[in-house]
Design a protein around this motif. Structure first.
Motif, PDB file in Angstrom:
ATOM      1  N   TRP A  34       0.818  -1.220   0.000  1.00 37.87           N
ATOM      2  CA  TRP A  34       0.000   0.000   0.000  1.00 37.87           C
ATOM      3  C   TRP A  34       0.850   1.267   0.000  1.00 37.87           C
ATOM      4  N   PRO A  82      -2.681  -5.497  -6.476  1.00 36.86           N
ATOM      5  CA  PRO A  82      -2.257  -4.441  -5.549  1.00 36.86           C
ATOM      6  C   PRO A  82      -2.732  -4.748  -4.137  1.00 36.86           C
ATOM      7  N   THR A  93       6.610  -6.953  -3.686  1.00 37.06           N
ATOM      8  CA  THR A  93       7.091  -5.932  -2.748  1.00 37.06           C
ATOM      9  C   THR A  93       6.156  -5.946  -1.556  1.00 37.06           C
ATOM     10  N   GLY A 131      -3.104 -15.031  -4.348  1.00 39.48           N
ATOM     11  CA  GLY A 131      -1.670 -15.313  -4.201  1.00 39.48           C
ATOM     12  C   GLY A 131      -1.252 -16.669  -4.747  1.00 39.48           C
ATOM     13  N   PHE A 168      17.667  -0.676  -7.036  1.00 47.43           N
ATOM     14  CA  PHE A 168      17.002  -0.625  -5.734  1.00 47.43           C
ATOM     15  C   PHE A 168      16.767  -2.066  -5.285  1.00 47.43           C
ATOM     16  N   LEU A 224       6.921 -16.499   2.485  1.00 42.04           N
ATOM     17  CA  LEU A 224       5.825 -17.419   2.169  1.00 42.04           C
ATOM     18  C   LEU A 224       5.654 -17.562   0.650  1.00 42.04           C
ATOM     19  N   GLU A 257      -4.928  -4.538  -0.924  1.00 38.71           N
ATOM     20  CA  GLU A 257      -6.372  -4.309  -0.740  1.00 38.71           C
ATOM     21  C   GLU A 257      -6.628  -2.954  -0.096  1.00 38.71           C
ATOM     22  N   LYS A 263      -5.168 -14.097  -0.104  1.00 40.78           N
ATOM     23  CA  LYS A 263      -4.840 -15.512   0.098  1.00 40.78           C
ATOM     24  C   LYS A 263      -5.465 -16.409  -0.966  1.00 40.78           C
TER      25      LYS A 263
HETATM   26  N1  LIG Z   1      11.902  -3.325  -0.451  1.00 41.09           N
HETATM   27  C1  LIG Z   1      11.004  -2.550  -1.024  1.00 41.09           C
HETATM   28  O1  LIG Z   1      11.181  -2.076  -2.130  1.00 41.09           O
HETATM   29  C2  LIG Z   1       9.714  -2.216  -0.311  1.00 41.09           C
HETATM   30  C3  LIG Z   1       8.934  -1.171  -0.808  1.00 41.09           C
HETATM   31  C4  LIG Z   1       7.741  -0.852  -0.163  1.00 41.09           C
HETATM   32  C5  LIG Z   1       7.344  -1.561   0.961  1.00 41.09           C
HETATM   33  N2  LIG Z   1       8.124  -2.566   1.424  1.00 41.09           N
HETATM   34  C6  LIG Z   1       7.743  -3.287   2.630  1.00 41.09           C
HETATM   35  O2  LIG Z   1       6.340  -3.578   2.603  1.00 41.09           O
HETATM   36  C7  LIG Z   1       5.816  -3.588   3.914  1.00 41.09           C
HETATM   37  C8  LIG Z   1       4.586  -2.702   3.978  1.00 41.09           C
HETATM   38  O3  LIG Z   1       3.657  -3.109   3.048  1.00 41.09           O
HETATM   39  P1  LIG Z   1       2.396  -4.039   3.397  1.00 41.09           P
HETATM   40  O4  LIG Z   1       1.981  -3.806   4.796  1.00 41.09           O
HETATM   41  O5  LIG Z   1       1.394  -3.854   2.304  1.00 41.09           O
HETATM   42  O6  LIG Z   1       3.053  -5.500   3.291  1.00 41.09           O
HETATM   43  P2  LIG Z   1       2.337  -6.915   3.288  1.00 41.09           P
HETATM   44  O7  LIG Z   1       3.410  -7.941   3.137  1.00 41.09           O
HETATM   45  O8  LIG Z   1       1.390  -7.077   4.413  1.00 41.09           O
HETATM   46  O9  LIG Z   1       1.419  -6.894   1.976  1.00 41.09           O
HETATM   47  C9  LIG Z   1       1.976  -6.704   0.710  1.00 41.09           C
HETATM   48  C10 LIG Z   1       1.070  -7.329  -0.329  1.00 41.09           C
HETATM   49  O10 LIG Z   1       1.004  -8.739  -0.092  1.00 41.09           O
HETATM   50  C11 LIG Z   1      -0.348  -9.145  -0.072  1.00 41.09           C
HETATM   51  N3  LIG Z   1      -0.470 -10.317   0.789  1.00 41.09           N
HETATM   52  C12 LIG Z   1      -0.560 -10.354   2.134  1.00 41.09           C
HETATM   53  N4  LIG Z   1      -0.664 -11.636   2.539  1.00 41.09           N
HETATM   54  C13 LIG Z   1      -0.643 -12.419   1.435  1.00 41.09           C
HETATM   55  C14 LIG Z   1      -0.721 -13.814   1.202  1.00 41.09           C
HETATM   56  N5  LIG Z   1      -0.822 -14.699   2.195  1.00 41.09           N
HETATM   57  N6  LIG Z   1      -0.658 -14.265  -0.075  1.00 41.09           N
HETATM   58  C15 LIG Z   1      -0.549 -13.391  -1.092  1.00 41.09           C
HETATM   59  N7  LIG Z   1      -0.483 -12.054  -0.941  1.00 41.09           N
HETATM   60  C16 LIG Z   1      -0.513 -11.582   0.315  1.00 41.09           C
HETATM   61  C17 LIG Z   1      -1.114  -7.931   0.409  1.00 41.09           C
HETATM   62  O11 LIG Z   1      -2.477  -8.012   0.031  1.00 41.09           O
HETATM   63  C18 LIG Z   1      -0.350  -6.811  -0.309  1.00 41.09           C
HETATM   64  O12 LIG Z   1      -0.824  -6.698  -1.638  1.00 41.09           O
HETATM   65  C19 LIG Z   1       6.929  -3.086   4.804  1.00 41.09           C
HETATM   66  O13 LIG Z   1       7.564  -4.185   5.414  1.00 41.09           O
HETATM   67  C20 LIG Z   1       7.875  -2.406   3.824  1.00 41.09           C
HETATM   68  O14 LIG Z   1       9.218  -2.327   4.245  1.00 41.09           O
HETATM   69  C21 LIG Z   1       9.293  -2.929   0.811  1.00 41.09           C
END
Ligand SMILES: NC(=O)c1ccc[n+]([C@@H]2O[C@H](COP(=O)([O-])OP(=O)(O)OC[C@H]3O[C@@H](n4cnc5c(N)ncnc54)[C@H](O)[C@@H]3O)[C@@H](O)[C@H]2O)c1
Ligand SMILES: O=CCCC(=O)O
Length: 385
Positions: free
Chosen positions: A55, A80, A131, A116, A351, A139, A82, A113
């Motif tokens: 997000w 993306p 990301t 994914g 990056f 996972l 949710e 879930k």
């Molecule tokens: N390294 C990078 O470039 C970068 C950039 C931005 C954010 N981040 C990291 O992202 C995190 C913040 O973002 P967030 O809270 O959205 O992360 P998140 O891991 O909770 O969610 C990211 C995405 O994964 C999806 N997701 C969650 N559980 C899933 C599952 N079981 N199966 C499939 N998809 C699933 C979510 O719906 C979302 O679209 C922080 O840890 C931040 O550091 C990393």
């Protein structure tokens, strides 16, 4: 609003850059080991790509994947977050408007879930790029193993920011503000641990607290606002827990430390001194406007503290000593190092992280390679030279 405008310009920069870089996806002719052979290597699109994005930076994190995928010749399916689906849908609509054929840039919104496992397990998908948080990244990497997909993982960080006695104090304060408080502390490359040398610690803490107390917290739509809200209650609760935990373990609040009256998702930008290794903030990504200042005596101690984490996304250092610059930039275990700056991201630079911060790179020509496979053709010929 100013952060959002910046993000859209940042997103657009990836499309412009990769549209040009696609022209340079050159192969190679490699001298063969025998005179009757020729070896050609070309770069081919990896096939259909799939992406799941977070997000924070809801356009840019998509642009960093879609632009190189299209430049490489891949179609792509994006799921993306949710929490921020509309940015993705807007990008896909714009793609159609500028003439990218339907079916090339696809967006699927819905239950993570459920979607994914389809994206990570479908045999027709050649590449999966994620990301998000490290826990979910692990996972999804495991899920991708069943079809041996190419994987890119842009995961969480716990960036150290080192301020040495010889630093330019003003530059260190400004760099810390930029790194720590960008997007109200909600970037993966935000400084999470501010390590400050003994001789400059008190002056730095005082100057930083003064600047931070001047940051304007408020409605993001007001032009003057510096700090907006956090994404949701869970995030706010975690930030407040990190503050309380730090105070319980000996930390002293110089400024902030509480929710902000602007609204229910706001936290006042906070500076905590006397941070130590027992605190949660030392080991977990806070993802909010809280800067905890740790004290160190020697460069060796600072590097050991900085590297004592399983994360390795970004790291920063402020110093005016040239030899120290080399030692520190080589000694920090991170994929990206900022020296005398708190802002390191751009479309032209790779990056990505090391250790549990991920695999692969986005941006730059390295980012294009993530969506391409090498194909080698060895040709037998009667010509002997
Ligand atoms: N390294 C990078 O470039 C970068 C950039 C931005 C954010 N981040 C990291 O992202 C995190 C913040 O973002 P967030 O809270 O959205 O992360 P998140 O891991 O909770 O969610 C990211 C995405 O994964 C999806 N997701 C969650 N559980 C899933 C599952 N079981 N199966 C499939 N998809 C699933 C979510 O719906 C979302 O679209 C922080 O840890 C931040 O550091 C990393
Ligand atoms: O949150 C992570 C991405 C921010 C950036 O690209 O600098």
């Amino acid at each position: 609003m100013s952060e959002a405008r910046g993000e859209i310009a940042y997103s657009a920069s990836f499309f412009s850059w990769f549209a040009e870089e696609g022209k340079r996806a050159y192969g190679e002719i490699i001298p063969a080991t025998s005179p009757d052979k020729r070896i050609m290597v070309s770069k081919r699109p990896v096939g259909v790509a799939a992406a799941i994005t977070p997000w924070n930076f809801p356009s840019a994190m998509i642009a960093r994947k879609v632009a190189p995928a299209l430049a490489a010749g891949c179609s792509i399916v994006v799921k993306p977050s949710e929490l921020t689906p509309f940015s993705a849908l807007a990008l896909a609509k714009l793609a159609l408007e500028v003439g990218i054929p339907g079916g090339i840039f696809n967006v699927v919104t819905g239950h993570a879930k459920t979607i994914g496992p389809i994206l990570t397990g479908h045999p027709d998908i050649g590449k999966f790029s994620f990301t998000g948080s490290t826990a979910i990244g692990k996972l999804l990497t495991a899920q991708c193993a069943s079809t041996m997909k190419r994987v890119s993982m842009e995961l969480g960080g716990n960036a150290p920011l080192l301020v040495f006695d010889d630093a330019d104090l003003d530059a260190a304060v400004e760099g810390t503000i930029v790194s720590k408080f960008r997007n109200s502390g909600q970037t993966c490359v935000c400084a999470n641990r501010i390590l400050v040398q003994d001789g400059i610690y008190d002056r730095f803490a005082e100057a930083l607290a003064l600047r931070v107390s001047e940051l304007l917290v408020g409605n993001g739509l007001d032009g003057e606002t510096h700090q907006g809200p956090l994404i949701n209650q869970t995030s706010k609760a975690k930030v407040l827990e990190h503050i309380q935990d730090a105070v319980d373990k000996g930390g002293v609040i110089l400024t902030g430390g509480s929710p902000h009256p602007t609204g229910e998702l706001f936290v006042t930008p906070t500076i905590i001194t006397g941070a130590n290794d027992t605190m949660r903030i030392a080991h977990e990504e806070t993802f909010g406007p809280v800067a905890a200042l740790f004290r160190f005596k020697s460069e060796r101690e600072a590097l050991a503290m900085a590297n004592a984490t399983r994360s390795g996304l970004a790291a920063y250092a402020f110093t005016r000593d040239l030899d120290r610059f080399w030692r520190v930039s080589e000694g920090l275990h991170a994929g990206m190092i900022g020296i005398n700056t708190g802002l390191i991201s751009s479309e032209v630079a790779p990056f990505g992280g090391v250790k549990e911060s991920g695999l692969g790179r986005e941006g730059s020509h390295f980012g294009l390679d993530e969506y391409m496979e090498l194909k080698m053709v060895c040709v037998g010929t009667s010509m002997s030279s």
